[in-house]
Design a protein around this motif. Structure first.
Motif, PDB file in Angstrom:
ATOM      1  N   GLY A   1     -25.834  10.135 -51.041  1.00  0.00           N
ATOM      2  CA  GLY A   1     -25.271   9.731 -49.286  1.00  0.00           C
ATOM      3  C   GLY A   1     -26.420   9.940 -48.648  1.00  0.00           C
ATOM      4  N   LEU A   2     -27.231  11.007 -48.938  1.00  0.00           N
ATOM      5  CA  LEU A   2     -28.513  11.436 -48.112  1.00  0.00           C
ATOM      6  C   LEU A   2     -29.550  10.362 -48.468  1.00  0.00           C
ATOM      7  CD1 LEU A   2     -28.379  15.415 -48.426  1.00  0.00           C
ATOM      8  CD2 LEU A   2     -27.772  13.800 -46.442  1.00  0.00           C
ATOM      9  N   ALA A   3     -29.566   9.997 -49.611  1.00  0.00           N
ATOM     10  CA  ALA A   3     -30.528   9.144 -49.836  1.00  0.00           C
ATOM     11  C   ALA A   3     -30.365   7.631 -49.274  1.00  0.00           C
ATOM     12  CB  ALA A   3     -30.643   8.760 -51.434  1.00  0.00           C
ATOM     13  N   VAL A   4     -29.112   7.006 -49.044  1.00  0.00           N
ATOM     14  CA  VAL A   4     -28.696   5.966 -48.294  1.00  0.00           C
ATOM     15  C   VAL A   4     -29.094   6.290 -46.819  1.00  0.00           C
ATOM     16  CG1 VAL A   4     -26.740   4.918 -47.289  1.00  0.00           C
ATOM     17  CG2 VAL A   4     -26.921   5.531 -49.889  1.00  0.00           C
ATOM     18  N   LEU A   5     -28.842   7.469 -46.334  1.00  0.00           N
ATOM     19  CA  LEU A   5     -29.438   7.724 -45.016  1.00  0.00           C
ATOM     20  C   LEU A   5     -30.933   7.849 -44.759  1.00  0.00           C
ATOM     21  CD1 LEU A   5     -27.206  10.707 -43.398  1.00  0.00           C
ATOM     22  CD2 LEU A   5     -27.147   8.186 -42.732  1.00  0.00           C
ATOM     23  N   ASP A   6     -31.507   8.185 -45.758  1.00  0.00           N
ATOM     24  CA  ASP A   6     -32.988   8.125 -45.573  1.00  0.00           C
ATOM     25  C   ASP A   6     -33.825   6.870 -45.952  1.00  0.00           C
ATOM     26  OD1 ASP A   6     -33.141  10.910 -45.591  1.00  0.00           O
ATOM     27  OD2 ASP A   6     -33.465  11.469 -47.621  1.00  0.00           O
ATOM     28  N   ALA A   7     -32.880   5.741 -46.677  1.00  0.00           N
ATOM     29  CA  ALA A   7     -33.382   4.675 -46.764  1.00  0.00           C
ATOM     30  C   ALA A   7     -33.085   3.480 -45.679  1.00  0.00           C
ATOM     31  CB  ALA A   7     -32.931   4.064 -48.218  1.00  0.00           C
ATOM     32  N   GLY A   8     -32.438   4.221 -44.625  1.00  0.00           N
ATOM     33  CA  GLY A   8     -31.983   3.489 -43.499  1.00  0.00           C
ATOM     34  C   GLY A   8     -30.939   2.410 -43.763  1.00  0.00           C
ATOM     35  N   LEU A   9     -30.150   2.646 -44.890  1.00  0.00           N
ATOM     36  CA  LEU A   9     -28.938   1.793 -45.049  1.00  0.00           C
ATOM     37  C   LEU A   9     -27.519   2.238 -44.361  1.00  0.00           C
ATOM     38  CD1 LEU A   9     -29.605   1.391 -48.857  1.00  0.00           C
ATOM     39  CD2 LEU A   9     -30.102  -0.272 -47.179  1.00  0.00           C
ATOM     40  N   ALA A  10     -27.669   3.399 -43.679  1.00  0.00           N
ATOM     41  CA  ALA A  10     -26.751   3.819 -42.700  1.00  0.00           C
ATOM     42  C   ALA A  10     -27.005   4.750 -41.943  1.00  0.00           C
ATOM     43  CB  ALA A  10     -25.602   4.227 -43.660  1.00  0.00           C
ATOM     44  N   LYS A  11     -26.209   4.747 -40.735  1.00  0.00           N
ATOM     45  CA  LYS A  11     -26.978   5.669 -39.673  1.00  0.00           C
ATOM     46  C   LYS A  11     -26.089   6.801 -39.453  1.00  0.00           C
ATOM     47  CE  LYS A  11     -28.474   1.961 -36.529  1.00  0.00           C
ATOM     48  NZ  LYS A  11     -28.175   0.763 -37.134  1.00  0.00           N
ATOM     49  N   LYS A  12     -24.926   7.174 -40.142  1.00  0.00           N
ATOM     50  CA  LYS A  12     -24.092   8.108 -40.143  1.00  0.00           C
ATOM     51  C   LYS A  12     -23.475   8.276 -41.382  1.00  0.00           C
ATOM     52  CE  LYS A  12     -22.497   7.483 -35.483  1.00  0.00           C
ATOM     53  NZ  LYS A  12     -21.565   8.185 -34.777  1.00  0.00           N
TER      54      LYS A  12
END
Length: 180
Positions: free
Chosen positions: A51-62
């Protein structure tokens, strides 16, 4: 008596084939598509990191982490997963209300509504994905897009056996409108 044996044999065959399908075709990680948010139910190794990797990749904002133990503080979570205070403040919500997969879906639906989310990425373990996504499908409005992003694992046969039966029970409850 012979008809009963045929029906019983057919039911056992369907169960065995279903279990084989369940174990051989575990869901896979999702493509890199952007969503408004990422949802991570607690409980399996690698879920929060993904989940944090998704945030770090800019694929989600929250990100909502649902089913967090009420004794865990934001500071403890941030320290455990090496999340800076600004990221915690802006982007990560810890949900403390859920205690199981069904209540993860309820907590998620409330958070999605409160945050005007129209698309989300569900991050959970491969063996848990079908049941978690099914509960979300029954709880969220049909207008919400859900991207299934499975975290690969190496589950034991016993874990798969248990999860397969939980999936069957969840689907039966949904089919017959039995909600807790």
């Amino acid at each position: 008596m012979t008809a009963f044996r045929y029906i019983f044999s057919a039911a056992v065959l369907i169960w065995v084939l279903g279990f084989l399908w369940f174990t051989v075709t575990l869901p896979q990680p999702a493509a890199k598509v952007a969503t408004d948010a990422v949802i991570v139910p607690t409980g399996g190794a690698g879920r929060i990191a993904q989940g944090l990797a998704v945030l770090d990749a800019g694929l989600a904002k929250k990100m909502l982490v649902t089913g967090v133990d009420p004794e865990v503080t934001s500071a403890e979570f941030a320290a455990e997963f090496k999340v800076d205070a600004a990221r915690m403040e802006c982007c990560i919500t810890l949900g403390f209300a859920a205690v199981d997969t069904r209540s993860n879906a309820t907590e998620t639906a409330e958070w999605v509504d409160a945050n005007a989310i129209t698309s989300l990425r569900l991050v959970t373990t491969d063996w848990h994905m079908r049941r978690a996504a099914g509960e979300l499908d029954r709880t969220l409005p049909p207008s919400i897009t859900v991207v299934r992003d499975a975290v690969p694992s190496a589950p034991s046969t016993g874990s798969l056996f248990l999860e397969y039966h939980k999936l069957l029970a969840s689907r039966a409850a949904g089919l017959f409108g039995l909600r807790g």
